[in-house]
Write a protein that holds these residues in place. Structure first.
Motif, PDB file in Angstrom:
ATOM      1  N   PHE A  26      63.124  51.189 -54.482  1.00  0.00           N
ATOM      2  CA  PHE A  26      62.067  50.229 -54.112  1.00  0.00           C
ATOM      3  C   PHE A  26      61.065  50.051 -55.251  1.00  0.00           C
ATOM      4  N   ASP A  27      60.593  48.816 -55.440  1.00  0.00           N
ATOM      5  CA  ASP A  27      59.549  48.561 -56.434  1.00  0.00           C
ATOM      6  C   ASP A  27      58.160  48.834 -55.864  1.00  0.00           C
ATOM      7  N   ASN A  28      58.030  48.792 -54.557  1.00  0.00           N
ATOM      8  CA  ASN A  28      56.763  49.112 -53.907  1.00  0.00           C
ATOM      9  C   ASN A  28      56.388  50.558 -54.226  1.00  0.00           C
ATOM     10  N   LYS A  29      55.239  50.748 -54.878  1.00  0.00           N
ATOM     11  CA  LYS A  29      54.851  52.086 -55.327  1.00  0.00           C
ATOM     12  C   LYS A  29      54.651  53.056 -54.176  1.00  0.00           C
ATOM     13  N   ILE A  30      54.257  52.555 -53.020  1.00  0.00           N
ATOM     14  CA  ILE A  30      54.046  53.430 -51.861  1.00  0.00           C
ATOM     15  C   ILE A  30      55.351  54.113 -51.470  1.00  0.00           C
ATOM     16  N   LEU A  31      56.462  53.424 -51.707  1.00  0.00           N
ATOM     17  CA  LEU A  31      57.769  53.998 -51.405  1.00  0.00           C
ATOM     18  C   LEU A  31      58.383  54.675 -52.622  1.00  0.00           C
ATOM     19  N   GLN A  32      58.193  54.087 -53.789  1.00  0.00           N
ATOM     20  CA  GLN A  32      58.826  54.606 -54.997  1.00  0.00           C
ATOM     21  C   GLN A  32      58.268  55.967 -55.415  1.00  0.00           C
ATOM     22  N   VAL A  33      56.956  56.143 -55.295  1.00  0.00           N
ATOM     23  CA  VAL A  33      56.325  57.404 -55.723  1.00  0.00           C
ATOM     24  C   VAL A  33      56.891  58.620 -54.988  1.00  0.00           C
ATOM     25  N   PRO A  34      56.939  58.619 -53.640  1.00  0.00           N
ATOM     26  CA  PRO A  34      57.537  59.791 -52.985  1.00  0.00           C
ATOM     27  C   PRO A  34      59.005  59.987 -53.352  1.00  0.00           C
ATOM     28  N   LEU A  89      60.291  59.391 -56.342  1.00  0.00           N
ATOM     29  CA  LEU A  89      60.282  60.042 -57.656  1.00  0.00           C
ATOM     30  C   LEU A  89      59.842  61.499 -57.555  1.00  0.00           C
ATOM     31  N   LEU A  90      58.906  61.774 -56.661  1.00  0.00           N
ATOM     32  CA  LEU A  90      58.484  63.170 -56.447  1.00  0.00           C
ATOM     33  C   LEU A  90      59.646  63.999 -55.923  1.00  0.00           C
ATOM     34  N   ASN A  91      60.439  63.400 -55.048  1.00  0.00           N
ATOM     35  CA  ASN A  91      61.622  64.094 -54.547  1.00  0.00           C
ATOM     36  C   ASN A  91      62.627  64.340 -55.672  1.00  0.00           C
ATOM     37  N   SER A  92      62.745  63.351 -56.576  1.00  0.00           N
ATOM     38  CA  SER A  92      63.629  63.516 -57.739  1.00  0.00           C
ATOM     39  C   SER A  92      63.180  64.694 -58.590  1.00  0.00           C
ATOM     40  N   MET A  93      61.887  64.810 -58.764  1.00  0.00           N
ATOM     41  CA  MET A  93      61.330  65.899 -59.562  1.00  0.00           C
ATOM     42  C   MET A  93      61.681  67.252 -58.950  1.00  0.00           C
ATOM     43  N   LEU A  94      61.565  67.335 -57.627  1.00  0.00           N
ATOM     44  CA  LEU A  94      61.876  68.588 -56.931  1.00  0.00           C
ATOM     45  C   LEU A  94      63.368  68.902 -57.014  1.00  0.00           C
ATOM     46  N   LEU A  95      64.190  67.882 -56.813  1.00  0.00           N
ATOM     47  CA  LEU A  95      65.636  68.082 -56.900  1.00  0.00           C
ATOM     48  C   LEU A  95      66.026  68.561 -58.294  1.00  0.00           C
ATOM     49  N   ASN A  96      65.439  67.946 -59.317  1.00  0.00           N
ATOM     50  CA  ASN A  96      65.745  68.316 -60.697  1.00  0.00           C
ATOM     51  C   ASN A  96      65.300  69.741 -61.001  1.00  0.00           C
ATOM     52  N   LYS A  97      64.197  70.140 -60.387  1.00  0.00           N
ATOM     53  CA  LYS A  97      63.699  71.499 -60.602  1.00  0.00           C
ATOM     54  C   LYS A  97      64.678  72.521 -60.018  1.00  0.00           C
ATOM     55  N   ILE A  98      65.298  72.182 -58.894  1.00  0.00           N
ATOM     56  CA  ILE A  98      66.293  73.068 -58.284  1.00  0.00           C
ATOM     57  C   ILE A  98      67.517  73.171 -59.196  1.00  0.00           C
ATOM     58  N   ALA A  99      68.028  72.011 -59.601  1.00  0.00           N
ATOM     59  CA  ALA A  99      69.195  71.959 -60.502  1.00  0.00           C
ATOM     60  C   ALA A  99      69.367  70.521 -60.971  1.00  0.00           C
ATOM     61  N   LEU A 129      57.863  52.706 -62.025  1.00  0.00           N
ATOM     62  CA  LEU A 129      56.440  52.440 -61.765  1.00  0.00           C
ATOM     63  C   LEU A 129      55.827  51.453 -62.772  1.00  0.00           C
ATOM     64  N   VAL A 130      56.263  51.510 -64.015  1.00  0.00           N
ATOM     65  CA  VAL A 130      55.695  50.647 -65.056  1.00  0.00           C
ATOM     66  C   VAL A 130      56.302  49.256 -65.023  1.00  0.00           C
TER      67      VAL A 130
END
Length: 379
Positions: free
Chosen positions: A144-152, A154-164, A216-217
């Motif tokens: 989604f391009d809507n930041k309200i949806l895209q931000v969470p 991307l945060l989930n992506s960050m957490l997933l990447n941190k796991i593996a 986001l950009v």
């Protein structure tokens, strides 16, 4: 001014054969926005002198700004194309509170300028310098391009990447939009789902745009022709500075060497390429000697695997060179918001000019042939 690193096999190969252009079959271009200005002088030198008169294939693989560079360097006049990109990009000016749509629109203009005249046709049909643009297809909230949806998302992506790193498969697919003559394959130790799609006149511009569409950009690119419907974004999301190795796909049970001989049997070889080589080295001009695998690794301590760089020669500016630049730093995207346009443009133009010193350093290194100065790449 220039530091040269090599993986174990690459270092051994150069010590045995010297730093010859025919040893290289691949060329990497990383993400990083205007950080690529550091490589401007090297790009011009490499594709006007080092790879001059080449007749065997060189695969150029790029994500984000690296894809833009690859789109220039696989044209018939690579130096002219990369100079146009550098000038147009460095002179781009945004509003103080630029929207994603404004940034997207100006990037679309940049892509059009990059492929001016016959550029797209030249890239698609180049049988020697073969372009590969890395793009991330987004799934779930990241689409989604809507930041309200895209931000969470991307945060989930960050957490997933941190796991593996392999967990990125849950939200992304790696798309490799490639030259139709290419048999290149990515050997990914993290097994991120990778799809190969041929470049065509109908998708090449949207593909390059997508590879540079920063979350986001910028707005994501929808439904690229020839690929699965969906939202496509910056290739650096998955492949920021790369953590994979490269190989040729075997077809019809032919060996890689046989494929090369078959493909180039009708081409005249220059004196510098008296024989087909199977060394399969990768040349990687980069603005950092410490590459990060993906976008979500930028602030992490995770290191790339040494095995991914075993066949790689990495060229990077030294700390001394960076200290010689205006403001003693590499250009980056924050310059757009933290500097007045006139000051920023002057600064970036000076950096572009000074990078000629890196090309001179590389040329002097080749002339001197002191392979002992090459540093072993140890992540």
């Amino acid at each position: 001014m220039l530091e040269i690193y090599a993986g174990n096999n690459a270092l051994k190969t150069i010590q045995e054969h010297g730093l010859k252009q025919e040893l290289f079959t691949n060329f990497l271009g990383a993400s990083g926005g205007p950080k690529w200005f550091m490589l401007f002088g090297l790009d011009k030198y490499l594709f006007s002198e080092f790879f001059q008169n080449r007749t065997t294939e060189l695969n150029l693989i790029g994500s984000s700004s690296g894809a833009f560079r690859a789109a220039c360097l696989t044209q018939n006049n690579p130096v002219q194309a990369i100079e146009i990109l550098a000038q147009q990009y460095s002179n781009t000016v945004y509003s103080k509170k630029a929207t994603a749509q404004e940034v997207t629109n100006k990037t679309i203009t940049l892509v059009e300028q990059l492929f001016s005249e016959n550029g797209a046709h030249e890239v698609i049909n180049n049988k020697v310098f073969k372009a590969h643009f890395l793009v991330a297809k987004c799934n779930g909230l990241t689409a989604f391009d809507n930041k309200i949806l895209q931000v969470p998302g991307l945060l989930n992506s960050m957490l997933l990447n941190k796991i593996a790193r392999s967990q990125l498969n849950k939200q992304y697919q790696r798309y490799v939009f490639k030259n139709k003559y290419s048999n290149l394959a990515i050997n990914d130790p993290y097994n991120i789902n990778t799809i190969y799609q041929n470049l065509t006149a109908a998708n090449i511009k949207s593909t390059v745009l997508a590879s540079g569409s920063i979350p986001l950009v910028m707005s994501g690119v929808k439904d690229i022709v020839g690929a699965e419907k969906g939202t496509y974004r910056d290739g650096g999301v998955i492949d920021y500075h790369f953590d994979f190795s490269l190989e040729q796909k075997n077809q019809n049970k032919m060996t890689v060497k046989q494929q090369h001989k078959k493909h180039f049997s009708d081409l005249p070889h220059s004196s510098s390429e008296s024989k087909i080589t199977d060394h399969n080295l990768t040349l990687y001009p980069h603005f950092s000697s410490e590459p990060k695998a993906g976008w979500f690794d930028k602030s992490s301590n995770r290191k790339v695997l040494a095995s991914s760089y075993d066949n790689t020669v990495l060229l990077a500016p030294s700390a001394k060179f960076i200290q010689s630049l205006p403001y003693k730093k590499i250009p980056d995207r924050t310059d757009f918001t933290q500097m007045e346009p006139n000051l920023r443009i002057k600064y970036w133009q000076q950096v572009l000019k000074q990078t000629g010193q890196l090309a001179e350093s590389f040329h002097e290194f080749r002339e001197k042939k002191d392979w002992g100065e090459i540093r072993n790449f140890t992540p």
